[in-house]
Design an enzyme around this catalytic site. Structure first.
Site, mmCIF file in Angstrom:
data_model
loop_
_atom_site.group_PDB
_atom_site.id
_atom_site.type_symbol
_atom_site.label_atom_id
_atom_site.label_comp_id
_atom_site.label_asym_id
_atom_site.label_seq_id
_atom_site.Cartn_x
_atom_site.Cartn_y
_atom_site.Cartn_z
ATOM 1 N N ARG A 34 -2.589 3.783 -3.273
ATOM 2 C CA ARG A 34 -1.415 4.577 -3.275
ATOM 3 C C ARG A 34 -1.722 5.662 -4.444
ATOM 4 O O ARG A 34 -1.193 6.812 -4.370
ATOM 5 C CB ARG A 34 -0.331 3.551 -4.226
ATOM 6 C CG ARG A 34 0.524 2.968 -3.452
ATOM 7 C CD ARG A 34 1.628 2.002 -3.940
ATOM 8 N NE ARG A 34 2.555 1.482 -3.067
ATOM 9 C CZ ARG A 34 3.166 0.460 -3.181
ATOM 10 N NH1 ARG A 34 3.084 -0.211 -4.195
ATOM 11 N NH2 ARG A 34 3.903 0.161 -2.153
ATOM 12 N N LYS A 195 9.782 -14.707 5.665
ATOM 13 C CA LYS A 195 11.104 -15.019 5.594
ATOM 14 C C LYS A 195 11.982 -14.335 6.751
ATOM 15 O O LYS A 195 11.969 -13.012 6.660
ATOM 16 C CB LYS A 195 11.640 -15.105 4.164
ATOM 17 C CG LYS A 195 10.922 -16.211 3.314
ATOM 18 C CD LYS A 195 11.796 -16.476 2.084
ATOM 19 C CE LYS A 195 11.938 -16.110 1.024
ATOM 20 N NZ LYS A 195 12.036 -15.268 -0.089
ATOM 21 N N GLY A 346 3.329 -4.446 2.426
ATOM 22 C CA GLY A 346 2.257 -4.810 1.571
ATOM 23 C C GLY A 346 1.217 -5.692 1.906
ATOM 24 O O GLY A 346 0.056 -5.527 2.345
ATOM 25 N N GLY A 369 9.666 -1.983 2.221
ATOM 26 C CA GLY A 369 11.018 -2.053 1.994
ATOM 27 C C GLY A 369 11.615 -0.650 2.593
ATOM 28 O O GLY A 369 12.768 -0.797 3.382
HETATM 29 P P1 ADP Z 1 4.875 -7.778 4.421
HETATM 30 O O1 ADP Z 1 4.320 -7.867 2.902
HETATM 31 O O2 ADP Z 1 3.974 -7.131 5.183
HETATM 32 O O3 ADP Z 1 6.232 -7.238 4.557
HETATM 33 P P2 ADP Z 1 5.684 -10.264 4.125
HETATM 34 O O4 ADP Z 1 5.791 -10.487 2.421
HETATM 35 O O5 ADP Z 1 7.133 -10.354 4.682
HETATM 36 O O6 ADP Z 1 4.954 -9.040 4.794
HETATM 37 O O7 ADP Z 1 5.042 -11.855 4.654
HETATM 38 C C1 ADP Z 1 3.758 -12.095 4.188
HETATM 39 C C2 ADP Z 1 3.581 -13.413 3.821
HETATM 40 O O8 ADP Z 1 4.072 -14.333 4.804
HETATM 41 C C3 ADP Z 1 2.131 -13.715 3.961
HETATM 42 O O9 ADP Z 1 1.847 -14.298 2.344
HETATM 43 C C4 ADP Z 1 1.782 -14.950 4.712
HETATM 44 O O10 ADP Z 1 0.851 -15.832 4.341
HETATM 45 C C5 ADP Z 1 3.252 -15.742 4.931
HETATM 46 N N1 ADP Z 1 3.206 -16.203 6.165
HETATM 47 C C6 ADP Z 1 3.010 -15.860 7.447
HETATM 48 N N2 ADP Z 1 3.014 -16.746 8.353
HETATM 49 C C7 ADP Z 1 3.401 -17.948 7.662
HETATM 50 C C8 ADP Z 1 3.825 -19.257 8.003
HETATM 51 N N3 ADP Z 1 3.372 -19.649 9.465
HETATM 52 N N4 ADP Z 1 3.954 -19.983 7.036
HETATM 53 C C9 ADP Z 1 4.015 -19.857 5.745
HETATM 54 N N5 ADP Z 1 3.921 -18.442 5.166
HETATM 55 C C10 ADP Z 1 3.571 -17.451 6.346
HETATM 56 MG MG MG Z 2 5.008 -8.878 1.447
#
Ligand code: ADP
Ligand code: MG
Length: 388
Positions: A34, A195, A346, A369
């Protein structure tokens, strides 16, 4: 920025809202991304002879002065990137900040302390906004990561400064994400992560907009549960099952192909070294930790057929090496595609760097976000405030 620089900023006090919300580890900057991203705008202003005051938030100190959230360690790193001295001021408003900014000479730069040491920042408090504005003849917003928040430093401050402008980083982000809003088709959206509830509104907005929506990560299991498939101990959000059904229906009626995993990597526990299997149906007592190889290949092939790709969220628990294959394969597929590709989030960016394909992606968005909200079609308050 072009317009702003054309009309001249020499000798002017320019308040720049950057996103220097970097991860710290034991008091040191753990990742520079960043800082690096905010350098081009700052450099242009310095070279134009502006007297630059940079403000940012770091973490969530919740309106209190907490030393572990100080921006102080960022100043020397920013100085390295800029190749010029950066003085630090332990206040971001008030007499000391005014004095420090008043001492700047043309082309000099100061970093001010964490905005969120003041409760007025996230409340968009008018007094705090006015106190920030008192530091500025010109205001530049370059903080894409917080553009979706109506805070004093992104919205309130613009009401009290005569000249406002959009920074280069913010503009670049908006231009690249606009391509997803108005895509060359087919548009492939790949969504993963932990989620469904985090990304429900983007799923709802993109299901009718995309040509193909491929779902991976933990959020896939809520969709599988909605269809009545066995999910074992996988991460499912029972109170989101109806929402998942709604997304499926919205995609169907809009003619968007919604893809769910057809095979899975399952583990007995979500930890390195736990026994794993590749399955089509998730057995009782096992937990889905990654999309299976067939699914990864299918998503990767979709990437070759697409003209525009938007991806957010890893396909599995990529932090654990054994569960990172799906994310790797899909990441490489996006990198190989000739489509315009945008990846945000992230954890997603961490995954892209881990896979080593960063330079093959058209745009890596610095704001998870904010990128999601913009792609959903929402107006970002921080951007609207500049258009006023
Ligand atoms: P980003 O930061 O790219 O927006 P998220 O924060 O929504 O992504 O999701 C990332 C997290 O999702 C990671 O920590 C990863 O371990 C978790 N994750 C991905 N697939 C699974 C799974 N099958 N079961 C549990 N956690 C998962
Ligand atoms: Mg994340």
């Amino acid at each position: 920025m072009d317009e702003l620089l054309a009309t001249g900023v020499r000798g002017q006090r320019v308040l720049v809202r950057s996103d220097l919300n970097v991860p710290l580890a034991r008091g040191a900057v753990a990742d520079d991304a960043r800082i690096e991203a905010s350098v081009p705008t700052l450099r242009r202003l310095i070279e134009a002879g502006a007297r630059v005051a940079v403000v940012s938030h770091l973490g969530r100190p919740k309106g209190e002065r907490k030393p572990e959230f100080s921006l102080r360690p960022v100043a020397p790193r920013l100085a390295e990137w800029l190749g010029t001295g950066v003085s630090f001021c332990e206040e971001c408003v008030g007499p000391r900040a005014l004095e420090r900014v008043g001492e700047l000479e043309d082309g000099q730069i100061a970093l001010l302390e964490n905005l969120r040491f003041h409760a007025g920042e996230t409340k968009n408090d008018p007094d705090f906004a006015r106190a920030l504005a008192a530091l500025a003849d010109v205001y530049v917003n370059d903080a894409f990561g917080t553009a979706h928040r109506a805070h004093a430093s992104t919205v309130g401050v613009t009401e009290h400064v005569a000249r406002v402008a959009c920074g280069d980083l913010l503009r670049t982000e908006l231009e690249h994400l606009q391509v997803v809003r108005d895509p060359e088709r087919p548009l492939l959206v790949i969504l993963g992560g932990a989620k469904v509830s985090d990304k429900l509104s983007v799923l709802e907005a993109l299901a009718p907009h995309a040509n193909v929506l491929a779902v991976g990560g933990a959020m896939a299991y809520t969709f599988l549960a909605a269809r009545g498939d066995a999910v074992g101990n996988s991460l499912v959000e029972p109170d989101r099952i109806d929402d998942a059904r709604r997304v499926v229906d919205a995609a169907k009626s809009a003619g968007c192909a919604l893809l769910l995993p057809t095979d899975h990597v399952v583990a007995e526990r979500v930890e390195s070294g736990a026994p794993t299997r590749v399955v089509r149906e998730i057995p009782d007592g096992w937990c889905g930790v990654d999309i299976g190889p067939e699914t990864a290949r299918a998503y990767s092939e979709e990437a070759q057929a697409a003209r525009t790709i938007f991806c957010n969220g890893p396909m599995g628990v990529f932090e654990i090496d054994e569960f990172a294959r799906g994310t790797e394969t899909v990441g490489k597929g996006i990198a190989m595609s000739s489509a315009t590709s945008v990846i945000g989030g992230g954890d997603s960016l961490a995954a892209v760097h881990r896979v080593g394909v960063a330079d093959r992606i058209t745009h890596l968005s610095t704001g998870g976000g904010a990128a999601l909200e913009f792609v959903e079609g929402r107006t970002l308050p921080g951007v609207a405030a500049l258009d006023r």
